[in-house]
Design an enzyme around this catalytic site. Structure first.
Site, PDB file in Angstrom:
ATOM      1  CB  SER A 144      -0.960  -0.036   1.187  1.00  0.00           C
ATOM      2  OG  SER A 144      -1.991   0.892   1.037  1.00  0.00           O
TER       3      SER A 144
ATOM      4  CG  ASP B 279      -6.903  -2.409  -3.345  1.00  0.00           C
ATOM      5  OD1 ASP B 279      -7.473  -1.698  -2.500  1.00  0.00           O
ATOM      6  OD2 ASP B 279      -5.706  -2.732  -3.268  1.00  0.00           O
TER       7      ASP B 279
ATOM      8  CG  HIS C 126      -5.909  -2.397   0.368  1.00  0.00           C
ATOM      9  ND1 HIS C 126      -5.174  -1.799  -0.626  1.00  0.00           N
ATOM     10  CD2 HIS C 126      -5.325  -2.025   1.533  1.00  0.00           C
ATOM     11  CE1 HIS C 126      -4.190  -1.093  -0.088  1.00  0.00           C
ATOM     12  NE2 HIS C 126      -4.254  -1.214   1.214  1.00  0.00           N
TER      13      HIS C 126
END
Length: 681
Positions: free
Chosen positions: A535, A620, A655
């Site tokens: 991320s 995501d 995610h």
């Protein structure tokens, strides 16, 4: 050898502040375009073909990681409102079972939710949380079956097992009950941006179309949420941006009344509230308390002019959190990167710290849902010490280990591993801490494979935690290290402030400095150094390999935020507007130019790169799949080396990757197999 996919180039021209940017892969944003799916599937096929020789290693890694896990496991029970609650896992099952027992642990088990049954036939399943009404008869819970963090709320009758025949869609997955057991409050997400922006009131058994909007957060740099205080007296609506917070309170026994603003928002004023007896306790940065201080105010006078200091601001100590009990106040703080837990009695007769002696560790309070108790629960672990849940008697000092993480297989012994904390020096002279662990007997000769992990954003601290999966690397001779770089809060709030906005490059400089230090001290060498981040940590990895690719043998970037400028210019993308205080607003020239100067996608250049493994999720909601896809396409176009470059997109997840504890292990096995396979190259 299979030929790598080549994404077609369709120039998309951006003009900002007189600067022309050409994005040849902008078209990959077209989620509904069949060509996009074909390209992602081609990249997946290429990854699978090129790593087919590691399949046996992946299988072996998965098997040994799974073998360390106690499949028939359960959590430590906690007591709340007449029931003992716990979570259980059963052999061969991926998902938890939530249970409760009335009054004693000898009472019959009542299954609240069997997530294995609920997940059957679904590629992805996540039960976010559940809340039980005060009369213990109803539970409201949130489920996501897409992995886009858009949860559907449902309500279950715990006496009959009946689920009410309606759903509340597009929520953040959480809801709270008012005191009379007929009303819930919940937060709705925007269908496009996914920003949590509205709070509704729902009456049990009524059509959700008639739910009452009680608050609308119209500032798109803020998110909102709702919860109930531990004292159970108040329902609270919170609104937060990166720099500012605001709360509204409502007596839980009068849910049809209007919420009252606790303290109106003032840009830069952050505060959290906790209710106890006739007061609210306030953790705040008021009046320049960078590392926060504790104040209190009467229930009837909550504006900041009434706040009185309880614990003063200390520049060297970050005040993280408090836990309120009937007789005690528990304070969580960080000093010099190490967590401390302080116990204070309300009458002032007791004040002391729990003793922690390790050089590097993680300790925090956990599951203290009971208010009238003298027992404090906390978690303790380190890079070499399995996690333990410990109960501590705040009156007598008695301590008991309720559960220590069990490592199956009979080969693990924490005395076989060495933990250290080191300090590298950044280019500006700042000392940057590193926590690391390795198996005893390793020599510092530069020949050790070393995996360096980093994040460095949002004030998130990556603490030295224990991992059973990591043993598969340590026992193969790897050193594992965490770079506690600026952008996190390992050394207090200033550590965060010094690694964001127009100081963001400190984050990358720190990570490179840690890499060079570990090489200089002979822990590893450039031909044996690996790096990983996910991320915002993927942004870190992207920036670092643009700047110093020669330092790394291979890197892993998981769901990486790499297309910084284009994303931050697009207010329709989830999370964008709420991120301006973290990264800056590129609609302003100074921030635009600074962000462009480090944006990994924009700064890809014609040079040699290390081997790269990139993971993405089609659904995501935080880092859209097209960021890693575009990045890989551009790297393929410009990189001058023959090192592996893989894009592995989970077409059914978001995610957080795959759901289910064993499916997640398969993803870890793929990452580790990639690293280990590079040892021989």
């Amino acid at each position: 050898m299979m030929k790598p996919p080549k994404a077609k180039k369709i120039p998309h021209i951006f003009n900002e502040f007189g600067n022309e940017r050409v994005d040849n892969y902008y078209w990959l944003r077209e989620r509904e375009n069949p060509e996009v799916i074909v390209y992602l599937e081609a990249e997946n096929a290429y990854y699978k073909a090129e790593t087919a020789h590691t399949q046996a290693l992946q299988d072996a890694l998965f098997a040994e990681m799974k073998a360390r896990i106690k499949e028939d496991d359960s959590s430590v029970p906690y007591y709340y409102n007449g029931y003992w609650y716990r979570t259980r896992y059963e052999v061969g099952k991926d998902y938890p079972i939530y249970l409760r027992q009335r009054e004693t642990l000898e009472a019959p088990e009542e299954v609240l939710f069997d997530c294995n049954a609920m997940a059957k036939g679904k590629a992805y399943f996540q039960l976010d949380s559940f809340a039980v009404s005060d009369d213990n008869q109803w539970a409201v819970y949130g489920v996501d079956t897409v992995s886009r963090r858009q949860y559907t709320l449902q309500i279950k009758n715990l006496s009959t097992g009946e689920v009410l025949p309606y759903q509340i869609k597009n929520t953040n997955g959480q809801a709270v009950w008012a005191a009379h057991n007929r009303t819930i409050f919940y937060a709705k997400n925007h269908t496009k941006t996914l920003r949590t922006y509205k709070i509704y009131r729902h009456t049990l058994g009524t059509d959700p179309k008639n739910d009452v909007l009680v608050f609308w957060e119209k500032d798109d740099t803020f998110d909102t949420y709702v919860y109930r205080e531990k004292s159970r007296k108040y329902i609270v609506i919170g609104s937060e941006s990166t720099l500012t917070s605001e709360y509204q309170i409502l007596d839980a026994y009068t849910p049809l009344e209007s919420f009252k603003v606790f303290q109106p928002r003032i840009r830069g004023l952050e505060y959290d509230i906790a209710h106890y007896e006739d007061f609210f306790y306030i953790l705040t940065n008021k009046d320049g308390a960078t590392n926060f201080k504790l104040m209190r105010t009467p229930e009837a006078a909550t504006e900041q002019e009434h706040w009185q200091e309880v614990i003063a601001h200390r520049p060297e100590v970050r005040l993280n959190d408090i836990e309120i009990f009937k007789e005690y106040l528990v304070i969580e703080e960080v000093y010099n990167g190490l967590e401390r837990i302080q116990i204070r009695s309300w009458d002032g007769s007791v004040c002391y710290y729990l003793p922690f002696e390790s050089e590097t560790y993680t300790a925090y309070t956990t599951q203290n849902v009971a208010f009238d108790t003298e027992w404090l629960r906390y978690n303790y672990q380190s890079l070499a010490t399995p996690a333990s849940i410990i109960e501590y008697n705040m009156r007598t000092g008695e301590q008991r280990v309720l559960k220590e993480q069990e490592i199956l297989g009979g080969t693990f012994c924490k005395e076989n591993y060495v933990e250290e904390r080191l300090w590298a020096t950044a280019p500006d002279g700042t000392k940057v801490p590193i926590s690391l662990v390795y198996r005893k007997g390793i020599e510092k000769n530069g020949a050790n494979p070393l995996l360096l992990y980093g994040y460095g954003a949002y004030g998130v601290t990556i603490n030295p935690y224990f991992s059973t999966t990591r043993l598969s690397l340590l026992d193969r001779g790897f050193i594992y290290a965490i770079a506690h770089i600026r952008g996190g809060e390992y050394l207090g709030r200033n550590w965060y402030e010094d690694g964001k906005l127009l100081k963001k490059k400190h984050t990358f400089d720190d990570f490179i400095a840690c890499s060079r230090y570990l090489i200089d001290q002979q822990y590893t060498s450039p031909s044996h150094l690996y790096a990983e981040g996910g991320s915002a940590g993927g942004l870190l990895i992207g920036a670092v390999i643009n700047e110093a690719p020669e330092l790394y043998k291979a890197v892993i970037a998981s769901v990486p935020f790499v297309d910084v400028v284009t994303t931050m210019l697009d207010e329709s993308i989830p999370l964008t507007t709420g991120e301006y205080d973290e990264w800056g607003n590129p609609n302003e020239k100074e921030y635009y130019e600074y962000m462009l100067s480090y944006s990994p996608y924009d700064q890809v250049r014609r040079q040699a790169y290390p081997a790269i493994y990139v993971l993405a999720g089609l659904h995501d909601s935080q880092v859209q799949y097209w960021e890693p896809a575009k990045w890989v396409a551009k790297l393929r176009e410009l990189k001058t080396d023959n090192h592996p470059l893989y894009l592995d997109t989970n077409m059914e997840a978001g995610h957080g990757g795959a759901s289910g504890r064993f499916e997640a292990l398969k993803e870890t096995a793929k990452e580790y197999a990639f690293l280990i396979s590079q040892l021989a190259d």
